[in-house]
Design a protein around this motif. Sequence first.
Motif, PDB file in Angstrom:
ATOM      1  N   SER A  18       0.623  -1.174   0.562  1.00  0.00           N
ATOM      2  CA  SER A  18      -0.190  -0.104   0.126  1.00  0.00           C
ATOM      3  C   SER A  18       1.393   1.558   0.552  1.00  0.00           C
ATOM      4  O   SER A  18       0.850   2.055  -0.903  1.00  0.00           O
ATOM      5  CB  SER A  18      -1.010  -0.053   1.525  1.00  0.00           C
ATOM      6  N   HIS A  19       1.942   1.260   0.805  1.00  0.00           N
ATOM      7  CA  HIS A  19       3.135   2.443   0.770  1.00  0.00           C
ATOM      8  C   HIS A  19       4.135   1.900   1.445  1.00  0.00           C
ATOM      9  O   HIS A  19       4.483   0.845   2.100  1.00  0.00           O
ATOM     10  CB  HIS A  19       2.389   3.912   1.591  1.00  0.00           C
ATOM     11  N   LEU A  20       5.255   2.866   1.804  1.00  0.00           N
ATOM     12  CA  LEU A  20       6.155   2.326   2.650  1.00  0.00           C
ATOM     13  C   LEU A  20       6.146   2.266   4.044  1.00  0.00           C
ATOM     14  O   LEU A  20       7.711   1.849   4.448  1.00  0.00           O
ATOM     15  CB  LEU A  20       7.470   3.161   1.307  1.00  0.00           C
ATOM     16  N   HIS A  21       5.649   2.544   4.585  1.00  0.00           N
ATOM     17  CA  HIS A  21       5.531   3.222   6.040  1.00  0.00           C
ATOM     18  C   HIS A  21       5.965   1.415   6.668  1.00  0.00           C
ATOM     19  O   HIS A  21       5.504   0.765   5.935  1.00  0.00           O
ATOM     20  CB  HIS A  21       4.494   4.079   6.789  1.00  0.00           C
ATOM     21  N   ALA A  22       7.141   1.702   7.739  1.00  0.00           N
ATOM     22  CA  ALA A  22       7.632   0.545   8.446  1.00  0.00           C
ATOM     23  C   ALA A  22       6.348  -0.334   8.619  1.00  0.00           C
ATOM     24  O   ALA A  22       6.981  -1.859   9.223  1.00  0.00           O
ATOM     25  CB  ALA A  22       8.018   0.863   9.564  1.00  0.00           C
ATOM     26  N   ASP A  23       5.193  -0.008   9.378  1.00  0.00           N
ATOM     27  CA  ASP A  23       4.533  -1.287   9.571  1.00  0.00           C
ATOM     28  C   ASP A  23       3.284  -1.569   8.308  1.00  0.00           C
ATOM     29  O   ASP A  23       2.533  -2.890   8.707  1.00  0.00           O
ATOM     30  CB  ASP A  23       3.248  -0.435  10.806  1.00  0.00           C
ATOM     31  N   HIS A  24       3.782  -1.494   7.274  1.00  0.00           N
ATOM     32  CA  HIS A  24       3.532  -2.126   6.537  1.00  0.00           C
ATOM     33  C   HIS A  24       4.374  -2.735   5.745  1.00  0.00           C
ATOM     34  O   HIS A  24       4.156  -3.718   4.514  1.00  0.00           O
ATOM     35  CB  HIS A  24       3.195  -1.177   5.117  1.00  0.00           C
ATOM     36  N   THR A  25       5.959  -2.951   5.213  1.00  0.00           N
ATOM     37  CA  THR A  25       7.213  -3.069   4.772  1.00  0.00           C
ATOM     38  C   THR A  25       7.847  -4.346   5.787  1.00  0.00           C
ATOM     39  O   THR A  25       8.726  -4.854   4.982  1.00  0.00           O
ATOM     40  CB  THR A  25       7.544  -2.327   4.116  1.00  0.00           C
ATOM     41  N   GLY A  26       7.452  -4.407   6.908  1.00  0.00           N
ATOM     42  CA  GLY A  26       8.954  -5.697   7.269  1.00  0.00           C
ATOM     43  C   GLY A  26       8.791  -6.505   7.333  1.00  0.00           C
ATOM     44  O   GLY A  26      10.450  -6.640   7.569  1.00  0.00           O
ATOM     45  N   HIS A  27       8.366  -6.798   6.108  1.00  0.00           N
ATOM     46  CA  HIS A  27       8.459  -8.416   6.282  1.00  0.00           C
ATOM     47  C   HIS A  27       8.922  -8.507   4.709  1.00  0.00           C
ATOM     48  O   HIS A  27       9.114  -9.941   4.144  1.00  0.00           O
ATOM     49  CB  HIS A  27       7.797  -9.654   6.567  1.00  0.00           C
ATOM     50  N   LEU A  28       8.657  -7.678   4.203  1.00  0.00           N
ATOM     51  CA  LEU A  28      10.031  -7.172   2.694  1.00  0.00           C
ATOM     52  C   LEU A  28      10.524  -7.910   2.464  1.00  0.00           C
ATOM     53  O   LEU A  28      11.480  -8.549   1.983  1.00  0.00           O
ATOM     54  CB  LEU A  28       9.598  -5.840   2.190  1.00  0.00           C
ATOM     55  N   LYS A  29      11.612  -8.099   3.074  1.00  0.00           N
ATOM     56  CA  LYS A  29      13.126  -8.573   3.075  1.00  0.00           C
ATOM     57  C   LYS A  29      13.412 -10.121   3.196  1.00  0.00           C
ATOM     58  O   LYS A  29      13.942 -10.882   2.834  1.00  0.00           O
ATOM     59  CB  LYS A  29      13.725  -8.112   4.422  1.00  0.00           C
ATOM     60  N   ARG A  30      12.273 -10.929   3.251  1.00  0.00           N
ATOM     61  CA  ARG A  30      11.852 -11.989   3.707  1.00  0.00           C
ATOM     62  C   ARG A  30      10.638 -12.249   2.428  1.00  0.00           C
ATOM     63  O   ARG A  30      10.369 -13.447   2.025  1.00  0.00           O
ATOM     64  CB  ARG A  30      11.296 -12.777   4.793  1.00  0.00           C
ATOM     65  N   LEU A  31      10.917 -11.479   1.422  1.00  0.00           N
ATOM     66  CA  LEU A  31      10.093 -12.190   0.066  1.00  0.00           C
ATOM     67  C   LEU A  31      10.206 -10.894  -0.984  1.00  0.00           C
ATOM     68  O   LEU A  31      10.207 -10.851  -2.177  1.00  0.00           O
ATOM     69  CB  LEU A  31       8.457 -11.581   0.061  1.00  0.00           C
ATOM     70  N   THR A  32      11.508 -11.524  -1.129  1.00  0.00           N
ATOM     71  CA  THR A  32      12.131 -11.035  -2.142  1.00  0.00           C
ATOM     72  C   THR A  32      11.926 -11.848  -3.980  1.00  0.00           C
ATOM     73  O   THR A  32      12.936 -12.031  -4.838  1.00  0.00           O
ATOM     74  CB  THR A  32      13.731 -10.581  -1.687  1.00  0.00           C
ATOM     75  N   HIS A  33      11.626 -13.372  -3.738  1.00  0.00           N
ATOM     76  CA  HIS A  33      11.511 -13.734  -4.653  1.00  0.00           C
ATOM     77  C   HIS A  33      10.203 -13.486  -4.498  1.00  0.00           C
ATOM     78  O   HIS A  33      10.173 -13.788  -6.024  1.00  0.00           O
ATOM     79  CB  HIS A  33      11.640 -15.055  -3.836  1.00  0.00           C
ATOM     80  N   ALA A  34       9.583 -12.841  -4.693  1.00  0.00           N
ATOM     81  CA  ALA A  34       8.432 -12.933  -4.998  1.00  0.00           C
ATOM     82  C   ALA A  34       7.900 -11.324  -5.739  1.00  0.00           C
ATOM     83  O   ALA A  34       9.109 -10.609  -6.379  1.00  0.00           O
ATOM     84  CB  ALA A  34       6.933 -12.203  -3.976  1.00  0.00           C
ATOM     85  N   ARG A  35       7.460 -11.380  -6.714  1.00  0.00           N
ATOM     86  CA  ARG A  35       6.737 -10.152  -7.275  1.00  0.00           C
ATOM     87  C   ARG A  35       6.234  -8.896  -6.423  1.00  0.00           C
ATOM     88  O   ARG A  35       5.382  -9.236  -6.009  1.00  0.00           O
ATOM     89  CB  ARG A  35       6.032 -10.298  -8.774  1.00  0.00           C
ATOM     90  N   VAL A  36       6.379  -7.441  -6.489  1.00  0.00           N
ATOM     91  CA  VAL A  36       6.333  -6.633  -5.685  1.00  0.00           C
ATOM     92  C   VAL A  36       5.803  -5.424  -6.053  1.00  0.00           C
ATOM     93  O   VAL A  36       6.396  -4.916  -7.510  1.00  0.00           O
ATOM     94  CB  VAL A  36       7.021  -6.365  -5.322  1.00  0.00           C
ATOM     95  N   LEU A  37       4.489  -5.543  -6.264  1.00  0.00           N
ATOM     96  CA  LEU A  37       3.905  -4.415  -6.609  1.00  0.00           C
ATOM     97  C   LEU A  37       3.470  -3.325  -6.012  1.00  0.00           C
ATOM     98  O   LEU A  37       3.295  -3.414  -4.532  1.00  0.00           O
ATOM     99  CB  LEU A  37       2.138  -4.696  -6.840  1.00  0.00           C
ATOM    100  N   ILE A  38       3.893  -1.651  -6.542  1.00  0.00           N
ATOM    101  CA  ILE A  38       3.880  -0.637  -5.967  1.00  0.00           C
ATOM    102  C   ILE A  38       3.749   0.538  -6.862  1.00  0.00           C
ATOM    103  O   ILE A  38       3.898   0.394  -8.009  1.00  0.00           O
ATOM    104  CB  ILE A  38       5.095  -0.440  -5.191  1.00  0.00           C
ATOM    105  N   GLN A  39       3.123   1.626  -6.554  1.00  0.00           N
ATOM    106  CA  GLN A  39       2.404   2.687  -7.699  1.00  0.00           C
ATOM    107  C   GLN A  39       4.147   3.864  -7.951  1.00  0.00           C
ATOM    108  O   GLN A  39       4.892   3.250  -6.466  1.00  0.00           O
ATOM    109  CB  GLN A  39       1.883   3.782  -6.698  1.00  0.00           C
ATOM    110  N   LYS A  40       4.508   3.836  -8.796  1.00  0.00           N
ATOM    111  CA  LYS A  40       5.388   4.577  -9.106  1.00  0.00           C
ATOM    112  C   LYS A  40       5.952   5.600  -8.499  1.00  0.00           C
ATOM    113  O   LYS A  40       7.467   5.949  -8.121  1.00  0.00           O
ATOM    114  CB  LYS A  40       4.685   5.023 -10.745  1.00  0.00           C
ATOM    115  N   ALA A  41       5.125   6.665  -7.968  1.00  0.00           N
ATOM    116  CA  ALA A  41       5.613   7.677  -6.646  1.00  0.00           C
ATOM    117  C   ALA A  41       5.182   6.904  -5.825  1.00  0.00           C
ATOM    118  O   ALA A  41       6.622   8.516  -5.254  1.00  0.00           O
ATOM    119  CB  ALA A  41       3.397   8.968  -6.786  1.00  0.00           C
ATOM    120  N   GLU A  42       5.328   6.032  -5.373  1.00  0.00           N
ATOM    121  CA  GLU A  42       6.038   5.952  -3.633  1.00  0.00           C
ATOM    122  C   GLU A  42       7.205   5.110  -4.197  1.00  0.00           C
ATOM    123  O   GLU A  42       7.855   5.531  -3.536  1.00  0.00           O
ATOM    124  CB  GLU A  42       4.248   4.357  -3.628  1.00  0.00           C
TER     125      GLU A  42
END
Length: 267
Positions: free
Chosen positions: A114-138
Amino acid sequence: MHASPVSTATCVRRLFVLLCGYEIIPLSVSLRGADDRLVIAVPITAYLLDTDRGWVLFDTGLDEANLRDPARRASHYTAIGWDPAPVVKPHHELGAQLAGLGLGFDDISTVILSHLHADHTGHLKRLTHARVLIQKAEQACIAQDPLPMAVFASDIRLDGLRWDILDGDAEIMPGITALFTPGHTPGHMSLRVDLPVTGPVILTADVGDLAENFDAGILPGASVDDDAALASIRRINALEAETGALKLMTHDPDQARRIRLAPECYD
Ligand SMILES: [Zn+2]
């Protein structure tokens, strides 16, 4: 302002609400203008979608590793004014919740942020195999120096991430539609999910924290663009009225007590 894309068929079978911890914050952080002496505990929620095209995660919760280690707890939270630090008990941890459903991080094929704040992105580091969708402006904010408040470099500056960049509304797959809802952050996005039995569901993310943000049109405390943030609140309200969708809010503590939490689900 926007047309609302509507899916006729859906790939989504089930939606699990994952309660990933709590933040203890002044009410004024969620509800602009509230008396600063009032403090609330708000849930941190992520959503897991079981689809014909694999497991999809909308947001990833907060990384408990930054809370468990005293030095990291200070550097990420208490020493920089985020005090008290969030609460993530072992049964809130994203990995534990996935395990409770018989899944591991490796089983997630798509992440939507949804956005980059830490309460939304904390486990991205364990998901680097996945496709990650984000808005361009974010996504553009990742290059900012310093990073915006509440965005942790260790969460989002990761080698080898497979970004899939959206620019506005988009059908991600039949039954999952990205809704561009800026204001809280430059490229905030919400989701519309169409379920076979429940019907349309709106995952608001941080357009509003509490039901009052939507019901009374009150902005949350923090916004990068108040006009856009208010337009996003009104857009969610209009979509809810038009479709009769179930509206699930990431941070509403009262709603969290009333909805189905994993391992229960919406089908
Ligand atoms: Zn949030």
